[in-house]
Scaffold this active site. Structure first.
Site, PDB file in Angstrom:
ATOM      1  N   LEU A 102       0.835  -1.208   0.000  1.00  0.00           N
ATOM      2  CA  LEU A 102       0.000   0.000   0.000  1.00  0.00           C
ATOM      3  C   LEU A 102       0.871   1.259   0.000  1.00  0.00           C
ATOM      4  O   LEU A 102       0.364   2.367  -0.147  1.00  0.00           O
ATOM      5  CB  LEU A 102      -0.890   0.015   1.252  1.00  0.00           C
ATOM      6  CG  LEU A 102      -1.861  -1.154   1.391  1.00  0.00           C
ATOM      7  CD1 LEU A 102      -2.593  -1.084   2.717  1.00  0.00           C
ATOM      8  CD2 LEU A 102      -2.861  -1.143   0.244  1.00  0.00           C
ATOM      9  N   LYS A 151      15.327  -6.347   4.594  1.00  0.00           N
ATOM     10  CA  LYS A 151      15.591  -5.431   5.713  1.00  0.00           C
ATOM     11  C   LYS A 151      17.001  -5.627   6.293  1.00  0.00           C
ATOM     12  O   LYS A 151      17.688  -4.660   6.606  1.00  0.00           O
ATOM     13  CB  LYS A 151      14.537  -5.606   6.798  1.00  0.00           C
ATOM     14  CG  LYS A 151      13.153  -5.099   6.371  1.00  0.00           C
ATOM     15  CD  LYS A 151      12.186  -5.139   7.529  1.00  0.00           C
ATOM     16  CE  LYS A 151      10.812  -4.658   7.078  1.00  0.00           C
ATOM     17  NZ  LYS A 151       9.865  -4.535   8.178  1.00  0.00           N
TER      18      LYS A 151
END
Ligand code: NAP
Length: 514
Positions: free
Chosen positions: A252, A307
């Protein structure tokens, strides 16, 4: 100016007419007639379809294409017939014909097309080459050959990017040239080239009417171009941002950040960057950008599985690492500059802490907290809670993982079964239990939730999980994963722009999308 061109891929004239009308209505700036999709194609149909595109009230420039099946054509029409269709299109007033360069180098075909073009005052020739398997061996060489063969032609070179790092030859050629040309990559990894083509004044870029009518892998809809990626606003000065992940299509973040850039009239664009692979591929991508300042990429959000790769990259480059990012062992935000400096941050923990302190106690010192889960999000939440002095116990299905995390952060751990004896004010679910599609599952049986608890579910899809519904039923305070998502996105926005994000707008966008 880069035009938005909508391809018409219909099997008959009625279907084509409906698509042409819809394309005009959707705001196409050009229309491509993909005649290789039309069954029983003949010259009469060709003329009729050109007339439909040219008809008022909204006459548009039309490209006529009858693609050979080797380069992605739908119906295997023979070469002599395809050349006849193109020469008829010239006579019928097409603004452009798109001919495969491979067909044009045949002298018989070339003579017919040259002759037809000589008798037309307006039709232009697009000479195209497509490679569906991956990058061309010699992209710049084909470009030069096309220009040498017919200098007035518009070269069109399209290939599949099997990996984001495959996009660079196309982007480099766009950056090095300023002639009229069409260059981009197909495939999800190539999506960025279709959008940033506008920074380089690419002649046109394809947009489909709907996902179902797309004619090539990775083609975006006209609605995505205009509303999600603010195509009209892009120019050569536009700064680029994005989310690096694999997968990334569901994210999103592009909707959220682009809407905020738009609301603040910032000349910035946020793209989904599909980066497959591990540390080596991550390093190669960032190094590729570092040596291409012309692209103007400024910063990224970073998600699974990169990450740790992001943190490691910045550490090896002696960059600036935010202390908690180092402690957590991962970074979800990457930034270039100033100068050669690269920086890594972790806004997951800020997002979690913000969400808790906005809804619950401002001071968490000494607060007993139960963190359920021991994965990536649990790591950030535990680090955040420990940093403000909370007393944390980690509960996890795989107890060894809970133990390892607890040892790192010097806190308690227990198996999930021990939740029966829970003694905590703050409960944080960091497992995927309750997430779509398994929305009926919950990490904590409802009978264990009491009114004095603060229950925080990091799951945000759906926003009202079973755990939060159970907590609400006993009047316990609840915090949604949506608040954490928005807080971490707002913290990233601040890193990107040094300005505060419109979090109300962010919430509106996310809620609508969910
Ligand atoms: P992760 O590293 O894969 O960790 C998943 C955790 O869930 C592990 O502790 C795992 O336990 C546990 N788990 C999975 N299935 C389970 C089951 N059936 N029963 C019990 N425990 C189970 O994932 P993550 O990156 O931490 O993400 C976890 C969740 O956080 C996501 O599902 C997402 O909804 C949410 N999230 C929220 C935000 C936000 O901004 N709000 C951001 C990212 C993620 P084991 O160790 O035993 O496998």
């Amino acid at each position: 100016m880069t035009r938005l061109i909508i391809p018409i891929a219909a099997s008959n004239i009625d279907e084509a007419e409906a698509q042409i009308n819809a394309a005009k209505k959707a705001g196409a700036q050009m229309i491509e007639l993909r005649l290789d999709y039309i069954r029983n194609l003949d010259t009469e149909i060709t003329v009729a379809l050109i007339d439909l595109v040219k008809s008022e009230p909204k006459s548009l420039p039309v490209v006529v294409t009858c693609r050979c099946s080797k380069q992605g054509g739908a119906i295997a029409y023979q070469e002599p017939f395809r050349i006849e269709i193109l020469t008829e299109a010239i006579k019928a007033g097409a603004d452009y014909i798109d001919c495969e360069y491979d067909s044009f180098v045949n002298l018989g075909n070339q003579e017919k097309i040259r002759l037809a073009l000589a008798s037309s005052i307006k039709t232009r020739l697009i000479l195209s080459a497509h490679e569906f398997n991956g990058p061309f061996n010699n992209l710049a060489g084909i470009y030069r050959h096309i220009q040498a063969t017919y200098p007035a032609a518009i070269p069109k070179l399209v290939y599949t990017a099997n990996h984001i790092n495959d996009c660079f030859p196309a982007l480099d050629l766009l950056a090095r040239t300023s002639d009229e040309r069409i260059i981009f990559c197909m495939g999800e990894a190539g999506l960025i080239t279709r959008v940033i083509a506008k920074k380089f004044n690419c002649y046109y870029t394809f947009a489909s009417l709907t996902k179902d009518t797309s004619t090539a892998p990775g083609q975006l809809t006209v609605n995505d171009f205009k509303n999600l990626y603010r195509f009209n606003e892009i120019d050569e000065k536009t700064e680029l941002y994005g989310i690096i992940g694999y997968p990334v299509g569901h994210s999103l973040s592009p909707a959220v950040h682009n809407a905020c850039f738009d609301a603040m009239s910032l000349n910035k664009l946020y793209l989904p960057i599909l980066l497959e692979g591990g540390q080596a591929q991550f390093d190669a991508f960032i190094n590729n950008l570092n040596s291409r300042k012309y692209l103007n990429f400024k910063a990224f959000s970073v998600t699974i599985p990169h990450k740790q790769n992001c943190l490691s990259y910045v550490q090896r480059k002696n960059g600036k690492v935010e202390p908690l990012s180092e402690i957590i062992g991962s970074a979800n935000t990457f930034k270039f500059g100033p100068d050669e400096l690269v920086s890594a941050f972790n806004t997951d923990y800020t997002g979690a802490l913000d969400a808790i302190t906005k809804a619950g106690p401002k001071d968490l010192h000494g607060t007993k907290a139960a963190v359920i889960g021991a994965g990536g999000v649990a790591r950030a939440v535990v680090a955040g809670l420990i940093s403000v002095g909370a007393e944390v116990t980690i509960y996890n299905r795989t107890v060894k993982k809970a133990q390892k995390l607890a040892e790192e952060f010097n806190c308690e751990f227990a198996p999930l079964k021990e939740l029966e004896n829970i003694d905590a004010k703050l409960i944080v679910n960091c497992t995927s239990l309750g997430m779509t599609p398994n929305i009926e599952t919950t990490p904590l049986p409802s009978e264990l939730i009491t009114k004095d608890m603060i229950v925080f579910d990091t799951v945000y899809s759906p926003p009202k999980t079973q755990l939060l519904k159970d907590a609400k039923a006993v009047k316990a305070k609840t915090i949604s994963g949506l608040d954490m998502f928005i807080s971490q996105a707002a913290a990233q926005f601040k890193i990107f722009t040094k300005q505060d994000a419109d979090t109300k707008l962010m919430k509106k966008i996310v809620t609508k999308a969910l």
